[in-house]
Structure formats: C-alpha cells, structure tokens
Design a protein around this motif. Structure first.
Motif, PDB file in Angstrom:
ATOM      1  N   SER A  46     -43.080  11.937  32.689  1.00 22.36           N
ATOM      2  CA  SER A  46     -42.776  11.391  31.160  1.00 22.36           C
ATOM      3  C   SER A  46     -43.721  10.187  30.721  1.00 22.36           C
ATOM      4  O   SER A  46     -43.583   9.714  29.685  1.00 22.36           O
ATOM      5  N   SER A  68     -45.781   7.745  36.725  1.00 25.68           N
ATOM      6  CA  SER A  68     -44.976   7.811  35.457  1.00 25.68           C
ATOM      7  C   SER A  68     -43.915   6.274  35.578  1.00 25.68           C
ATOM      8  O   SER A  68     -43.750   5.983  36.725  1.00 25.68           O
ATOM      9  N   ARG A  69     -43.773   5.880  34.305  1.00 27.59           N
ATOM     10  CA  ARG A  69     -42.730   4.670  34.377  1.00 27.59           C
ATOM     11  C   ARG A  69     -41.454   5.100  35.026  1.00 27.59           C
ATOM     12  O   ARG A  69     -40.803   3.956  35.659  1.00 27.59           O
ATOM     13  N   GLU A  70     -40.894   6.411  34.742  1.00 29.97           N
ATOM     14  CA  GLU A  70     -39.538   6.546  35.588  1.00 29.97           C
ATOM     15  C   GLU A  70     -39.480   6.616  36.886  1.00 29.97           C
ATOM     16  O   GLU A  70     -38.352   6.684  37.573  1.00 29.97           O
ATOM     17  N   ASP A  88     -40.947  10.075  44.715  1.00 33.61           N
ATOM     18  CA  ASP A  88     -40.138   9.715  43.537  1.00 33.61           C
ATOM     19  C   ASP A  88     -39.282   8.503  44.098  1.00 33.61           C
ATOM     20  O   ASP A  88     -38.662   8.266  45.010  1.00 33.61           O
ATOM     21  N   ARG A  90     -37.199   7.032  42.682  1.00 32.60           N
ATOM     22  CA  ARG A  90     -35.749   6.714  42.238  1.00 32.60           C
ATOM     23  C   ARG A  90     -34.922   7.347  43.656  1.00 32.60           C
ATOM     24  O   ARG A  90     -33.565   7.307  43.694  1.00 32.60           O
ATOM     25  N   GLY A 107     -29.276   8.413  34.715  1.00 30.98           N
ATOM     26  CA  GLY A 107     -30.724   8.349  33.906  1.00 30.98           C
ATOM     27  C   GLY A 107     -31.438   7.069  34.580  1.00 30.98           C
ATOM     28  O   GLY A 107     -32.313   6.405  34.078  1.00 30.98           O
ATOM     29  N   ASP A 108     -31.350   6.898  35.908  1.00 29.27           N
ATOM     30  CA  ASP A 108     -32.002   5.848  36.585  1.00 29.27           C
ATOM     31  C   ASP A 108     -33.426   5.872  36.442  1.00 29.27           C
ATOM     32  O   ASP A 108     -33.963   6.644  36.436  1.00 29.27           O
ATOM     33  N   ASN A 109     -33.955   4.712  36.031  1.00 31.81           N
ATOM     34  CA  ASN A 109     -35.386   4.675  36.003  1.00 31.81           C
ATOM     35  C   ASN A 109     -36.111   3.452  36.607  1.00 31.81           C
ATOM     36  O   ASN A 109     -35.679   2.347  36.547  1.00 31.81           O
ATOM     37  N   ARG A 111     -38.824   2.026  36.442  1.00 31.49           N
ATOM     38  CA  ARG A 111     -39.659   1.321  35.329  1.00 31.49           C
ATOM     39  C   ARG A 111     -41.223   0.874  36.121  1.00 31.49           C
ATOM     40  O   ARG A 111     -41.517  -0.308  36.153  1.00 31.49           O
ATOM     41  N   THR A 127     -42.869  -2.778  39.818  1.00 29.10           N
ATOM     42  CA  THR A 127     -42.130  -2.466  38.749  1.00 29.10           C
ATOM     43  C   THR A 127     -41.547  -3.504  37.786  1.00 29.10           C
ATOM     44  O   THR A 127     -41.374  -4.644  38.235  1.00 29.10           O
TER      45      THR A 127
END
Length: 393
Positions: A46, A68-70, A88, A90, A107-109, A111, A127
């Motif tokens: 995103s 991506s930021r996520e 990933d 996360r 919805g862990d991000n 960042r 991050t």
C-alpha cells in the motif's frame, strides 16, 4: 514534542490551491519533446498511504529493492521487473502461527520509513517503531535491533558502520554484520521542529549531519566524537514556529566541500575538514538537493527550482512554473532534472536551461519522495506504492 510541520505545510499548500483563483496554481503548459518509455511497473503493498514519508526504493546493480510502510520489502530484476523475493517485516522468522494470525487481525504495521540502503552485501532500513533491520541480498533476516526513537531517514553505510538518525536528533552507529551498537551521539533539539531529520552521510572518515537547531556538524566515524559543528542560520522570531531552523536536507559532499540548506533560508558551502564557510546564499528548503558536475540543484520550500554554481553560489537559472506546488526533491537523470508533485505528475526539465521538456501524469495518489536513478534507468514510487521504471534514449 515534535509536531508534523511538514504535513502542515502540505495542508497549507492545498488550502491555498483551493482558495486561490484557478489561474494561480494551474500547471504551466508543456509541449512534450521527449517521451520517456515505461519499462515495467508493479505495486509494492500500500506504499506510504496518506503519511508524509521519504520512503524511497534503490537500484543496486541488476536489482531493484522497494518497500511499503506496512512492512513489505521486495526485490525485482532491474531489466525485466520479475520479482526475486519478498520479505514481510510483520512476520519475522520464529513467529508462531497464532502470533501471525494475531498480527494480521490487529492490523499490525511495521511502519518502515526513510528508504533503503545497501552495503556490505546487505539491505538496511529503519522504522518509526524504532527498529533497524538488516536483510541479506537474498531476502533473509540477518539482524533486527531496537533503537530509542523513530528512524525517519535511510541509514548511512560506510567505514564499517551503519549510522541511523532518529527523530529525537540522536545518531547511532551499528556494526553492519551484527547490529551491535558502536557509539551514540545525542544532539539537543529545540521545542518545535519539522517532523524529519537530515539523512547522515559518511565521507572521508566522518559522519556529516544536519540538526533541528539549524546546525551542520561532523563526527569522527570511528568513535563518534564531534569534529566540528557550525550554525547554518540563527533562529529568529518570538515564537517557536517563527524560530524553525531545521536542517533536514541530506548534506551534499563534493570533493572537500559540503553543501547544506536550512528551512529558514540559508544555503551554505563549507570546507569539510574544518567547517570553514566558503559562501552562503538566501535559499530555504527541507528537501534534498542534487548535484551534477559544478551545478547544484535546489527545490525550495514553496516549489521554486534553482541551478547554482557550486563554486560560488551564483544562480545559473531559476524555474518558477511550479511555485506553490508541493514538489519532491530533484533528481539528475542524464541531461534532465526530474521532480514529482503531490498530484502524481513527473516534471522533466532541461538541466542546462531550466525549461520544461515533458510532463507525465503518472499516479493520482501523488509523489512524496524523489525518483532514483542508476544513470540508465529512472525509478519512482508513488504514495500508494506503484513502482515505475522509466528510460529515455
């Protein structure tokens, strides 16, 4: 407390656009005399969404790395755009199945912020959660460490170090193979600053940095001791807002000279070894600068573009056609200067004359970070994560 003044500036620009007459902020007409070719494009998660972020991709030999930021980090083949691997943040190695389910549900991000750096056969990034991460060139987690503070800019790599700058103004040097802390330098911050910090630069055995209190300094890379620090400009005014003097642009080093620019209106050239001032001019910006040969390119705080002689600060040309438009930092690509705007346009400018030679409407989500190049290709990532590779003859 650090307020997000950059976002306030962006909002002010949009408000001005809405309150002004249509003629004032309309883009200048451009007749395209070049036609940059699309090589490939992909979506990287995103992107940074609505967050003001300097998250940028990089080109390293035959690879493109983007994030991506996520929390997604992806490697692509430079020429074909084929995906080579995806990581990933996360879901780091060792996470349990139920922990992974919990992260997705909440919805862990991760960042990720500030962009990617490559060195010592590894990819490094930070991050806003205070993580610094190293991945192998094959996308495997090498190490992940916590630091005190948001990491808002890409790490500097060199002299056997990975140096990160936090939002609190602290510089932290880590070992590139293990993440072990080598030293830490704390810089006093004023009560109010722009939400951002200067990307550090490692050059000639020194770590060069800008600060929120309007200063440029150099640390000895081996130990983190301060070699010198000099004021770019003195804060003036009676309120914290009027006294903003951040040096958020990445220092530019050419030979033995370092160039730096402040938000309150000071562009300065200094001798790298001693900090002695060579020349000073009245320009204001928080964006990174670009250099090619003996020309320094600057996009100021309100979207005016300048080409300056690095030897004395003499203005070669200026381009005011994008005044009051929210622009990215400039990128030198072949014989062109390229800037993006927050409406999703790429503006191509003749480097010699300052004239527009093309405009491309790329992505309505807009650009917050500048394009990058390896000399042959131009790579740009939009706010919603679209990654586009372009090329001109």
């Amino acid at each position: 407390m650090k307020l997000q003044v950059k976002q306030v500036l962006l909002l002010a620009t949009l408000v001005l656009a809405g309150c002004s007459s249509k003629d004032e902020l309309v883009l200048p007409p451009v007749t395209n005399i070049i036609d940059p070719a699309l090589v490939w494009d992909h979506d990287v998660g995103s992107g940074v969404m609505h967050y003001e972020s300097s998250l940028t991709p990089i080109i390293v030999k035959n690879r493109v790395y983007a994030a991506s930021r996520e929390g997604l980090v992806i490697a692509y083949d430079l020429e074909t755009g084929d995906r080579k691997w995806q990581f990933d943040l996360r879901k780091p190695a060792g996470n349990s199945f139920w922990q992974g389910i919990s992260d997705v549900w909440s919805g862990d991000n991760a960042r990720i912020s500030g962009g990617l750096s490559f060195g010592y056969d590894k990819l490094y990034f930070g991050t806003e959660n205070g993580d610094v991460v190293a991945l192998s060139a094959d996308g495997e987690l090498v190490w992940r460490v916590d630091v005190k503070g948001e990491v808002l800019v890409k790490p500097a790599i060199g002299d056997g170090l990975v140096v990160v700058a936090t939002g609190a103004g602290t510089l932290i040097a880590l070992h590139p193979d293990t993440g072990e802390q080598r030293w830490q330098f704390e810089n006093e911050q004023p009560a109010l600053t722009l939400r951002g910090v200067s990307e550090p630069v490692i050059e000639a055995g020194g770590v060069i940095y800008g600060s929120g209190n309007g200063k440029l300094g150099v640390l000895i890379a081996e130990r983190g001791y301060q070699a010198w620090e000099e004021a770019i400009a003195i804060p003036t005014g009676t309120t914290d807002l009027s006294r903003l003097a951040d040096v958020d642009a990445k220092p530019v080093v050419v030979g033995g000279t370092v160039f730096s620019i402040g938000f309150n209106g000071a562009l300065i050239a200094m001798e790298l070894r001693t900090g002695r001032q060579l020349w000073k001019r009245d320009y204001a910006s928080f964006r990174n600068m670009a250099v090619a040969g003996d020309i320094l390119y600057v996009v100021d705080a309100v979207g005016r573009i300048y080409a300056l002689d690095t030897r004395n600060g003499t203005e070669k040309w200026s381009q005011f056609g994008l005044n009051n438009h929210y622009l990215t930092a400039p990128t030198v690509y072949k014989t062109y200067l390229v800037v993006g705007d927050n409406q999703g346009n790429l503006h191509w400018i003749n480097r010699e004359t300052g004239d527009f030679v093309a405009r491309q409407s790329m992505d309505s989500s807009g650009f917050y970070a500048e394009a990058v190049t390896d000399g042959s290709y131009l790579l740009v990532q939009s706010r919603n994560g679209e990654l586009v590779l372009l090329q001109t003859p």
